[in-house]
Scaffold this motif. Sequence first.
Motif, PDB file in Angstrom:
ATOM      1  N   ALA A  34       0.838  -1.206   0.000  1.00 54.21           N
ATOM      2  CA  ALA A  34       0.000   0.000   0.000  1.00 54.21           C
ATOM      3  C   ALA A  34       0.872   1.256   0.000  1.00 54.21           C
ATOM      4  CB  ALA A  34      -0.937  -0.019   1.206  1.00 54.21           C
ATOM      5  N   ASP A  35       1.891   1.271   0.846  1.00 53.50           N
ATOM      6  CA  ASP A  35       2.798   2.426   0.904  1.00 53.50           C
ATOM      7  C   ASP A  35       3.491   2.652  -0.440  1.00 53.50           C
ATOM      8  OD1 ASP A  35       2.130   2.747   3.575  1.00 53.50           O
ATOM      9  OD2 ASP A  35       3.982   1.824   4.333  1.00 53.50           O
ATOM     10  N   ALA A  36       3.898   1.561  -1.085  1.00 51.61           N
ATOM     11  CA  ALA A  36       4.636   1.670  -2.346  1.00 51.61           C
ATOM     12  C   ALA A  36       3.805   2.276  -3.469  1.00 51.61           C
ATOM     13  CB  ALA A  36       5.166   0.295  -2.763  1.00 51.61           C
ATOM     14  N   VAL A  37       2.499   2.099  -3.408  1.00 54.97           N
ATOM     15  CA  VAL A  37       1.642   2.658  -4.465  1.00 54.97           C
ATOM     16  C   VAL A  37       0.837   3.876  -3.985  1.00 54.97           C
ATOM     17  CG1 VAL A  37       1.465   0.568  -5.852  1.00 54.97           C
ATOM     18  CG2 VAL A  37      -0.166   0.941  -4.013  1.00 54.97           C
ATOM     19  N   GLY A  38       1.109   4.328  -2.754  1.00 51.59           N
ATOM     20  CA  GLY A  38       0.446   5.522  -2.246  1.00 51.59           C
ATOM     21  C   GLY A  38      -1.010   5.309  -1.891  1.00 51.59           C
ATOM     22  N   LEU A  39      -1.306   4.139  -1.340  1.00 50.54           N
ATOM     23  CA  LEU A  39      -2.669   3.831  -0.916  1.00 50.54           C
ATOM     24  C   LEU A  39      -2.700   3.541   0.577  1.00 50.54           C
ATOM     25  CD1 LEU A  39      -3.824   1.290  -3.689  1.00 50.54           C
ATOM     26  CD2 LEU A  39      -4.523   3.677  -3.471  1.00 50.54           C
ATOM     27  N   THR A  40      -3.880   3.626   1.149  1.00 53.51           N
ATOM     28  CA  THR A  40      -4.077   3.096   2.486  1.00 53.51           C
ATOM     29  C   THR A  40      -4.337   1.598   2.344  1.00 53.51           C
ATOM     30  OG1 THR A  40      -6.462   3.423   2.412  1.00 53.51           O
ATOM     31  CG2 THR A  40      -5.121   5.270   3.267  1.00 53.51           C
ATOM     32  N   GLN A  41      -4.188   0.856   3.441  1.00 54.24           N
ATOM     33  CA  GLN A  41      -4.500  -0.568   3.371  1.00 54.24           C
ATOM     34  C   GLN A  41      -5.960  -0.820   2.990  1.00 54.24           C
ATOM     35  OE1 GLN A  41      -2.991  -2.596   6.958  1.00 54.24           O
ATOM     36  NE2 GLN A  41      -1.827  -3.858   5.546  1.00 54.24           N
ATOM     37  N   ALA A  43      -7.820   0.917   1.060  1.00 53.05           N
ATOM     38  CA  ALA A  43      -7.927   1.160  -0.386  1.00 53.05           C
ATOM     39  C   ALA A  43      -7.296   0.008  -1.169  1.00 53.05           C
ATOM     40  CB  ALA A  43      -7.264   2.482  -0.754  1.00 53.05           C
ATOM     41  N   LEU A  44      -6.180  -0.511  -0.669  1.00 53.26           N
ATOM     42  CA  LEU A  44      -5.546  -1.667  -1.303  1.00 53.26           C
ATOM     43  C   LEU A  44      -6.509  -2.857  -1.322  1.00 53.26           C
ATOM     44  CD1 LEU A  44      -2.820  -2.987  -2.387  1.00 53.26           C
ATOM     45  CD2 LEU A  44      -2.493  -3.743  -0.025  1.00 53.26           C
ATOM     46  N   PHE A  45      -7.194  -3.067  -0.193  1.00 52.66           N
ATOM     47  CA  PHE A  45      -8.090  -4.213  -0.088  1.00 52.66           C
ATOM     48  C   PHE A  45      -9.348  -4.057  -0.951  1.00 52.66           C
ATOM     49  CE2 PHE A  45      -5.955  -5.004   4.186  1.00 52.66           C
ATOM     50  CZ  PHE A  45      -5.160  -6.028   3.672  1.00 52.66           C
ATOM     51  N   ARG A  46      -9.632  -2.850  -1.415  1.00 58.92           N
ATOM     52  CA  ARG A  46     -10.735  -2.698  -2.378  1.00 58.92           C
ATOM     53  C   ARG A  46     -10.347  -3.291  -3.724  1.00 58.92           C
ATOM     54  NH1 ARG A  46     -11.737   2.100   0.480  1.00 58.92           N
ATOM     55  NH2 ARG A  46     -10.537   3.442  -0.922  1.00 58.92           N
ATOM     56  N   HIS A  47      -9.049  -3.276  -4.030  1.00 60.48           N
ATOM     57  CA  HIS A  47      -8.567  -3.867  -5.287  1.00 60.48           C
ATOM     58  C   HIS A  47      -8.305  -5.361  -5.135  1.00 60.48           C
ATOM     59  CE1 HIS A  47      -8.139  -0.037  -7.353  1.00 60.48           C
ATOM     60  NE2 HIS A  47      -7.644   0.450  -6.231  1.00 60.48           N
ATOM     61  N   PHE A  48      -7.747  -5.732  -3.995  1.00 61.76           N
ATOM     62  CA  PHE A  48      -7.429  -7.134  -3.695  1.00 61.76           C
ATOM     63  C   PHE A  48      -7.870  -7.416  -2.260  1.00 61.76           C
ATOM     64  CE2 PHE A  48      -4.191  -5.931  -6.884  1.00 61.76           C
ATOM     65  CZ  PHE A  48      -4.415  -6.918  -7.831  1.00 61.76           C
ATOM     66  N   PRO A  49      -9.011  -8.086  -2.083  1.00 66.10           N
ATOM     67  CA  PRO A  49      -9.541  -8.285  -0.728  1.00 66.10           C
ATOM     68  C   PRO A  49      -8.618  -9.051   0.217  1.00 66.10           C
ATOM     69  CG  PRO A  49     -11.226  -8.739  -2.365  1.00 66.10           C
ATOM     70  CD  PRO A  49      -9.944  -8.539  -3.106  1.00 66.10           C
ATOM     71  N   ARG A  50      -7.749  -9.917  -0.330  1.00 69.77           N
ATOM     72  CA  ARG A  50      -6.829 -10.696   0.508  1.00 69.77           C
ATOM     73  C   ARG A  50      -5.429 -10.625  -0.086  1.00 69.77           C
ATOM     74  NH1 ARG A  50      -8.981 -16.429  -0.347  1.00 69.77           N
ATOM     75  NH2 ARG A  50      -8.904 -15.559  -2.435  1.00 69.77           N
ATOM     76  N   LYS A  51      -4.438 -10.849   0.750  1.00 71.33           N
ATOM     77  CA  LYS A  51      -3.059 -10.883   0.255  1.00 71.33           C
ATOM     78  C   LYS A  51      -2.905 -11.991  -0.781  1.00 71.33           C
ATOM     79  CE  LYS A  51       1.754 -10.964   1.805  1.00 71.33           C
ATOM     80  NZ  LYS A  51       2.639 -11.229   2.952  1.00 71.33           N
ATOM     81  N   LEU A  52      -3.590 -13.115  -0.575  1.00 74.61           N
ATOM     82  CA  LEU A  52      -3.555 -14.200  -1.552  1.00 74.61           C
ATOM     83  C   LEU A  52      -3.959 -13.706  -2.934  1.00 74.61           C
ATOM     84  CD1 LEU A  52      -3.427 -17.181  -2.452  1.00 74.61           C
ATOM     85  CD2 LEU A  52      -5.779 -17.429  -1.627  1.00 74.61           C
ATOM     86  N   ASP A  53      -4.920 -12.799  -2.998  1.00 74.54           N
ATOM     87  CA  ASP A  53      -5.368 -12.274  -4.289  1.00 74.54           C
ATOM     88  C   ASP A  53      -4.257 -11.488  -4.984  1.00 74.54           C
ATOM     89  OD1 ASP A  53      -7.968 -13.331  -3.916  1.00 74.54           O
ATOM     90  OD2 ASP A  53      -8.512 -11.594  -2.701  1.00 74.54           O
TER      91      ASP A  53
END
Length: 197
Positions: A34-41, A43-53
Amino acid sequence: MRQPAEHRRGQIVEATLRLVVERGPDRVTTQAIADAVGLTQPALFRHFPRKLDIWMAVLDWLIGETAESRWPRALAQPLPPLGRLRALVATQLDLIAHTPAVPALLFSRELHVENEALRSGLAGLMGRFIGHLRALLDEAAAANALRPGLDTALAAKAVATVPAGTALRWSLSGHRFDIVAEGLESFDVLMQGIVLC
């Protein structure tokens, strides 16, 4: 500024691959991505709900780069079977040279212990690579270009170790040699033992 979802997903995959090289796959966290792409966690999980994704999106990217892009170009070259075989090995080495996250991921705990779906997907991709190698060796054998009686299934597995083995040495060296050139030298030595002179 909001990015289109597909573009943002691509950025997340690219960031994950960078972090694999910088930190190792086992230390890549969703917060770091999330930090690397300038997102909050969240917001990241809206794109990929799980780390597995995220890991499965990395696998999809790798399939796109290899089975759907690089391999077909190598296989379509107007060369005899052994020339296409060498081109296929070269393109695999070139992928590793340009994406050093690949060997890091292949030898990681994330792959071998913690993520069966990723391991299974990468094993399937390796099986497809070996299948292409065997098909080319079978074609060369039918043209009487290989030693009589050569087991092409075993030979294909041996050829597949060239990119993997070279990648391991390259990684351990800190990327201090030309992986494509050295890998192809190893391939050429291996082929001396199986090509009909």
